[in-house]
Design an enzyme around this catalytic site. Structure first.
Site, PDB file in Angstrom:
ATOM      1  N   ASN A 111       0.876  -1.155  -0.104  1.00 16.20           N
ATOM      2  CA  ASN A 111      -0.087   0.053  -0.080  1.00 16.20           C
ATOM      3  C   ASN A 111       1.039   1.254   0.074  1.00 16.20           C
ATOM      4  O   ASN A 111       1.452   1.673   0.948  1.00 16.20           O
ATOM      5  CB  ASN A 111      -0.693  -0.137   1.137  1.00 16.20           C
ATOM      6  CG  ASN A 111      -1.809   1.383   1.252  1.00 16.20           C
ATOM      7  OD1 ASN A 111      -1.776   2.157   0.226  1.00 16.20           O
ATOM      8  ND2 ASN A 111      -2.729   1.224   2.204  1.00 16.20           N
TER       9      ASN A 111
ATOM     10  N   ARG B 138      -2.661  -1.812  -3.383  1.00 12.62           N
ATOM     11  CA  ARG B 138      -4.004  -1.113  -3.157  1.00 12.62           C
ATOM     12  C   ARG B 138      -4.036   0.159  -4.180  1.00 12.62           C
ATOM     13  O   ARG B 138      -2.963   0.897  -4.097  1.00 12.62           O
ATOM     14  CB  ARG B 138      -4.154  -0.852  -1.895  1.00 12.62           C
ATOM     15  CG  ARG B 138      -5.354   0.016  -1.613  1.00 12.62           C
ATOM     16  CD  ARG B 138      -5.291   0.505  -0.033  1.00 12.62           C
ATOM     17  NE  ARG B 138      -6.634   1.400   0.037  1.00 12.62           N
ATOM     18  CZ  ARG B 138      -6.556   2.398   0.672  1.00 12.62           C
ATOM     19  NH1 ARG B 138      -5.341   3.160   1.143  1.00 12.62           N
ATOM     20  NH2 ARG B 138      -7.730   3.131   1.019  1.00 12.62           N
TER      21      ARG B 138
ATOM     22  N   HIS C  16     -13.547   2.666  -0.405  1.00 16.15           N
ATOM     23  CA  HIS C  16     -13.502   1.427   0.969  1.00 16.15           C
ATOM     24  C   HIS C  16     -14.187   0.087   0.228  1.00 16.15           C
ATOM     25  O   HIS C  16     -14.633  -0.850   1.160  1.00 16.15           O
ATOM     26  CB  HIS C  16     -14.329   1.942   2.143  1.00 16.15           C
ATOM     27  CG  HIS C  16     -13.670   3.006   2.968  1.00 16.15           C
ATOM     28  ND1 HIS C  16     -14.482   3.821   3.553  1.00 16.15           N
ATOM     29  CD2 HIS C  16     -12.538   3.485   3.270  1.00 16.15           C
ATOM     30  CE1 HIS C  16     -13.885   4.727   4.090  1.00 16.15           C
ATOM     31  NE2 HIS C  16     -12.166   4.329   3.931  1.00 16.15           N
TER      32      HIS C  16
ATOM     33  N   ARG D 158     -13.248  15.139   7.448  1.00 14.39           N
ATOM     34  CA  ARG D 158     -13.979  15.360   6.342  1.00 14.39           C
ATOM     35  C   ARG D 158     -15.442  15.781   6.767  1.00 14.39           C
ATOM     36  O   ARG D 158     -15.956  15.042   7.594  1.00 14.39           O
ATOM     37  CB  ARG D 158     -13.995  14.103   5.464  1.00 14.39           C
ATOM     38  CG  ARG D 158     -12.798  13.978   4.685  1.00 14.39           C
ATOM     39  CD  ARG D 158     -12.759  12.839   3.873  1.00 14.39           C
ATOM     40  NE  ARG D 158     -11.479  12.269   3.439  1.00 14.39           N
ATOM     41  CZ  ARG D 158     -11.086  11.099   3.331  1.00 14.39           C
ATOM     42  NH1 ARG D 158     -12.035  10.166   3.683  1.00 14.39           N
ATOM     43  NH2 ARG D 158     -10.040  10.445   3.222  1.00 14.39           N
TER      44      ARG D 158
ATOM     45  N   GLU E 270      -8.407  -5.596   4.949  1.00 18.17           N
ATOM     46  CA  GLU E 270      -8.238  -5.383   3.453  1.00 18.17           C
ATOM     47  C   GLU E 270      -6.976  -5.709   2.972  1.00 18.17           C
ATOM     48  O   GLU E 270      -7.169  -6.414   1.687  1.00 18.17           O
ATOM     49  CB  GLU E 270      -8.142  -3.697   3.363  1.00 18.17           C
ATOM     50  CG  GLU E 270      -9.404  -2.998   3.705  1.00 18.17           C
ATOM     51  CD  GLU E 270      -9.323  -1.509   3.788  1.00 18.17           C
ATOM     52  OE1 GLU E 270      -9.464  -0.711   3.055  1.00 18.17           O
ATOM     53  OE2 GLU E 270      -9.029  -1.050   4.867  1.00 18.17           O
TER      54      GLU E 270
END
Length: 401
Positions: A7, A93, A182, A243, A387
């Protein structure tokens, strides 16, 4: 054989190494502060007897190539990877794959070009991902690199879910639509939920809630995504750490016209200075819980606004699905905050959603578990996401054809 998952960010590389016969992560680590005067390398690994070990060192890591070189050297020195030939695949990823990629892709020049093409849609993420991909291809040309996209799982959404009600040309010429993110996490926990329910995934209707510093909700019908809360970027939807999530677009117009904001200032405000940190000055839900318990009104507002938005999405997706087998909480907050789960489900008893207070509040419980009451028609599950494992398994399947 083994699968290495990378990643790659702009200045860091997270990695895990899996055995493909049992999918145990035999090594994991981080290369941090790439390009700075002093970089950092961390490695955790299991020896042949299953005992855990760790190492850490500081040294300059000028480039992603130097970082990946050092990862391979560390894996060899620890004994978990004696030769690169043991690698069946290197899984990467990638946050944004646009509308083209619905499945993992073995990397070739056209895939690299496609990832580069959507950099304007993910300028903070895709460049770092590309750096790791290109270095891995150059260093290990005999090992297939596979990209797994955060957007891929959401590509089954119908146009009624992914289109915005703006002129057609913005979609057809500029690809402005909802993509969702996601997806790797939502797909992983959906499969695990199906296993816990004892049903095939394609017979399950689920609402999955990935709640962390970034947060998103997904409606899954018959195992496929039909709607998700994030949009063109990860800014839309739920309240997040920094956010804002959903907001009236006219707020942006007002800020530009009356307060002199430009595009960069708006980006900073809504992506980095809003959400939980904007509401109460803190973006760690554990700290917010403590502040609220001590009577901090801003912290209480942050929790209330977060769960209010969550409940709205649960209700909307319930209406969209018509029948819900389970609601799944995952991510750092979803897995660990009993208060967020309680408030998100509170008052939804008429929908068949009732929590078992003891199961939800148990601090000793970890791992996959059911927290709904025995009488609840809709199962409520907590499933830790993984993940990296999902990327590893999808990468192995891709190279096997």
């Amino acid at each position: 054989m083994k699968v290495l998952v990378l990643n790659s960010g702009s200045s860091s590389i997270k990695y895990q190494l899996f055995r493909d016969q049992d999918w145990v992560a035999i090594a994991s680590g981080l290369v941090a502060r790439i390009g700075e005067a002093e970089g950092e390398i961390k490695l955790n690994w299991l020896d042949d007897q299953g005992a855990s070990h760790s190492s850490q060192e500081s040294l300059p890591i000028p480039t992603h190539q130097a970082g990946i070189d050092r990862i391979i050297r560390s894996l060899r020195e620890s004994g978990v990877l004696t030769d690169v030939a043991e690698l069946a695949a290197i899984g990467h990823r990638v946050v944004h794959g646009g509308a083209r990629f619905k499945h993992p892709a073995i990397v070739d020049d056209s895939v690299v070009a496609a990832i580069r093409e959507v950099i304007p849609l993910a300028p903070l993420h895709n460049p770092g991902h590309l750096a790791g991909i290109e270095v891995a291809r150059a260093l290990f040309p005999s090992v297939p690199s596979v990209v797994v996209f955060d957007t891929a799982f959401h590509q089954t959404m119908p146009p009624t879910a992914y289109r915005y009600a703006i002129p057609e040309s913005f979609y057809s010429e500029h690809r402005i639509r909802r993509y969702g993110f996601h997806g790797t996490s939502h797909h992983y926990v959906a499969k695990r939920a199906a296993a816990m329910l004892g049903k095939p995934l394609d017979q399950c209707n689920l609402i999955t809630l990935h709640l962390g510093n970034g947060a998103s909700a997904t409606a899954i019908r018959a195992g496929q995504c039909i709607d998700t809360s994030m949009g063109l970027t990860p800014l839309e939807g739920l309240v997040m750490g920094t956010r804002s999530g959903d907001i009236d677009p006219a707020v942006l117009i007002y800020l530009c016209k009356h307060l002199g904001f430009d595009a960069d200032a708006l980006d900073r405000l809504f992506n980095r200075q809003s959400g939980l940190v904007g509401l109460c000055g803190v973006n760690d839900m554990r700290e917010i819980d403590q502040l609220a318990a001590a009577g901090d009104e801003r912290a209480e507002l942050a929790i209330g606004l977060t769960t209010h938005r969550l409940k709205k999405y649960i209700g909307a997706y319930y209406a969209e699905l018509g029948r819900v087998d389970a609601i799944v909480f995952t991510g750092g907050i979803g897995e660990n905050s009993a208060e967020i789960r309680r408030r998100a489900c509170e008052g939804l008893e008429r929908l068949g959603i009732t929590l078992d207070a003891e199961a939800n509040d148990s601090r000793a419980s970890r791992g996959e578990r059911r927290i709904s009451s025995a009488s609840g028609e809709v199962k409520v599950l907590v499933i830790p996401t993984n993940e990296e494992l999902e990327i590893a398994q999808q990468s192995r399947l891709a190279v096997m054809g």
